[in-house]
Design a protein around this motif. Structure first.
Motif, PDB file in Angstrom:
ATOM      1  N   ALA A  11       0.834  -1.202   0.000  1.00 47.66           N
ATOM      2  CA  ALA A  11       0.000   0.000   0.000  1.00 47.66           C
ATOM      3  C   ALA A  11       0.869   1.253   0.000  1.00 47.66           C
ATOM      4  O   ALA A  11       1.929   1.296   0.626  1.00 47.66           O
ATOM      5  N   PHE A  12       0.392   2.276  -0.698  1.00 38.75           N
ATOM      6  CA  PHE A  12       1.075   3.564  -0.739  1.00 38.75           C
ATOM      7  C   PHE A  12       1.127   4.163   0.664  1.00 38.75           C
ATOM      8  O   PHE A  12       0.125   4.195   1.371  1.00 38.75           O
ATOM      9  N   VAL A  13       2.318   4.642   1.059  1.00 42.26           N
ATOM     10  CA  VAL A  13       2.504   5.303   2.354  1.00 42.26           C
ATOM     11  C   VAL A  13       2.704   6.803   2.148  1.00 42.26           C
ATOM     12  O   VAL A  13       1.975   7.613   2.706  1.00 42.26           O
ATOM     13  N   LYS A  14       3.703   7.169   1.377  1.00 42.33           N
ATOM     14  CA  LYS A  14       4.021   8.575   1.092  1.00 42.33           C
ATOM     15  C   LYS A  14       4.820   8.640  -0.197  1.00 42.33           C
ATOM     16  O   LYS A  14       5.343   7.637  -0.665  1.00 42.33           O
ATOM     17  N   GLY A  15       4.965   9.837  -0.708  1.00 43.81           N
ATOM     18  CA  GLY A  15       5.759  10.028  -1.903  1.00 43.81           C
ATOM     19  C   GLY A  15       6.368  11.410  -1.929  1.00 43.81           C
ATOM     20  O   GLY A  15       6.106  12.234  -1.052  1.00 43.81           O
ATOM     21  N   GLY A  16       7.188  11.649  -2.926  1.00 46.11           N
ATOM     22  CA  GLY A  16       7.820  12.945  -3.071  1.00 46.11           C
ATOM     23  C   GLY A  16       8.457  13.077  -4.438  1.00 46.11           C
ATOM     24  O   GLY A  16       8.456  12.149  -5.237  1.00 46.11           O
ATOM     25  N   VAL A  17       8.982  14.250  -4.677  1.00 50.04           N
ATOM     26  CA  VAL A  17       9.636  14.551  -5.940  1.00 50.04           C
ATOM     27  C   VAL A  17      11.135  14.645  -5.694  1.00 50.04           C
ATOM     28  O   VAL A  17      11.570  15.283  -4.738  1.00 50.04           O
ATOM     29  N   THR A  18      11.912  14.018  -6.556  1.00 51.33           N
ATOM     30  CA  THR A  18      13.366  14.108  -6.438  1.00 51.33           C
ATOM     31  C   THR A  18      13.861  15.349  -7.162  1.00 51.33           C
ATOM     32  O   THR A  18      13.232  15.818  -8.106  1.00 51.33           O
ATOM     33  N   GLY A  19      14.997  15.833  -6.715  1.00 55.36           N
ATOM     34  CA  GLY A  19      15.647  16.928  -7.413  1.00 55.36           C
ATOM     35  C   GLY A  19      16.350  16.405  -8.650  1.00 55.36           C
ATOM     36  O   GLY A  19      16.478  15.195  -8.849  1.00 55.36           O
ATOM     37  N   ALA A  20      16.814  17.282  -9.501  1.00 59.88           N
ATOM     38  CA  ALA A  20      17.523  16.884 -10.717  1.00 59.88           C
ATOM     39  C   ALA A  20      18.757  16.049 -10.404  1.00 59.88           C
ATOM     40  O   ALA A  20      19.175  15.217 -11.203  1.00 59.88           O
ATOM     41  N   ASP A  21      19.321  16.252  -9.212  1.00 57.71           N
ATOM     42  CA  ASP A  21      20.508  15.499  -8.805  1.00 57.71           C
ATOM     43  C   ASP A  21      20.147  14.185  -8.103  1.00 57.71           C
ATOM     44  O   ASP A  21      21.013  13.465  -7.623  1.00 57.71           O
ATOM     45  N   GLY A  22      18.854  13.858  -8.017  1.00 59.69           N
ATOM     46  CA  GLY A  22      18.424  12.621  -7.370  1.00 59.69           C
ATOM     47  C   GLY A  22      18.150  12.761  -5.889  1.00 59.69           C
ATOM     48  O   GLY A  22      17.755  11.803  -5.233  1.00 59.69           O
ATOM     49  N   SER A  23      18.336  13.954  -5.331  1.00 60.76           N
ATOM     50  CA  SER A  23      18.095  14.133  -3.900  1.00 60.76           C
ATOM     51  C   SER A  23      16.599  14.239  -3.626  1.00 60.76           C
ATOM     52  O   SER A  23      15.823  14.683  -4.479  1.00 60.76           O
ATOM     53  N   TYR A  24      16.186  13.786  -2.459  1.00 60.30           N
ATOM     54  CA  TYR A  24      14.773  13.835  -2.087  1.00 60.30           C
ATOM     55  C   TYR A  24      14.643  13.734  -0.576  1.00 60.30           C
ATOM     56  O   TYR A  24      15.574  13.350   0.126  1.00 60.30           O
ATOM     57  N   LEU A  25      13.460  14.057  -0.081  1.00 58.97           N
ATOM     58  CA  LEU A  25      13.156  13.938   1.341  1.00 58.97           C
ATOM     59  C   LEU A  25      11.712  13.487   1.476  1.00 58.97           C
ATOM     60  O   LEU A  25      10.815  14.097   0.890  1.00 58.97           O
ATOM     61  N   VAL A  26      11.509  12.395   2.195  1.00 55.56           N
ATOM     62  CA  VAL A  26      10.167  11.934   2.543  1.00 55.56           C
ATOM     63  C   VAL A  26      10.159  11.887   4.062  1.00 55.56           C
ATOM     64  O   VAL A  26      10.769  11.023   4.666  1.00 55.56           O
ATOM     65  N   ASP A  27       9.503  12.861   4.666  1.00 56.99           N
ATOM     66  CA  ASP A  27       9.533  12.925   6.126  1.00 56.99           C
ATOM     67  C   ASP A  27       8.226  12.424   6.732  1.00 56.99           C
ATOM     68  O   ASP A  27       7.248  12.194   6.028  1.00 56.99           O
ATOM     69  N   GLY A  28       8.255  12.223   8.034  1.00 56.91           N
ATOM     70  CA  GLY A  28       7.059  11.820   8.750  1.00 56.91           C
ATOM     71  C   GLY A  28       6.695  10.357   8.593  1.00 56.91           C
ATOM     72  O   GLY A  28       5.543   9.982   8.797  1.00 56.91           O
ATOM     73  N   LEU A  29       7.661   9.505   8.241  1.00 53.55           N
ATOM     74  CA  LEU A  29       7.378   8.077   8.124  1.00 53.55           C
ATOM     75  C   LEU A  29       7.309   7.437   9.500  1.00 53.55           C
ATOM     76  O   LEU A  29       8.089   7.761  10.384  1.00 53.55           O
ATOM     77  N   SER A  30       6.408   6.503   9.662  1.00 55.96           N
ATOM     78  CA  SER A  30       6.340   5.726  10.899  1.00 55.96           C
ATOM     79  C   SER A  30       7.434   4.676  10.860  1.00 55.96           C
ATOM     80  O   SER A  30       7.862   4.240   9.791  1.00 55.96           O
TER      81      SER A  30
END
Length: 79
Positions: A11-30
């Protein structure tokens, strides 16, 4: 894009968009095992799960710790 899925159910939990350099942040995960997938909405790269897995069943689950940072590379191969 980065998509976080429940490792047990898919099941989907969370998502986000990566930067052009591949960096990303998905916060608030249990705390608990999740599977991380990376995809390119332009279709120029293949969908890939953490640690170069081609499918959910082969992906290496990750267990984030509450309040901690976990780093995973977001590198996609060609489509």
């Amino acid at each position: 894009w980065v998509v976080v899925l429940d490792a047990a159910t898919g099941a989907f939990v969370k998502g986000g968009v990566t930067g052009a350099d591949g960096s990303y942040l998905v916060d608030g995960l249990s705390a608990g095992p999740v599977v991380v997938a990376f995809l390119d909405p332009t279709g120029l790269h293949s969908l890939e799960y953490h640690d170069d897995a081609a499918g959910f069943a082969d992906a290496d689950p990750v267990t984030p710790a509450a309040g901690a940072t976990t780093s995973l590379p977001a590198v996609l191969g060609p489509a």
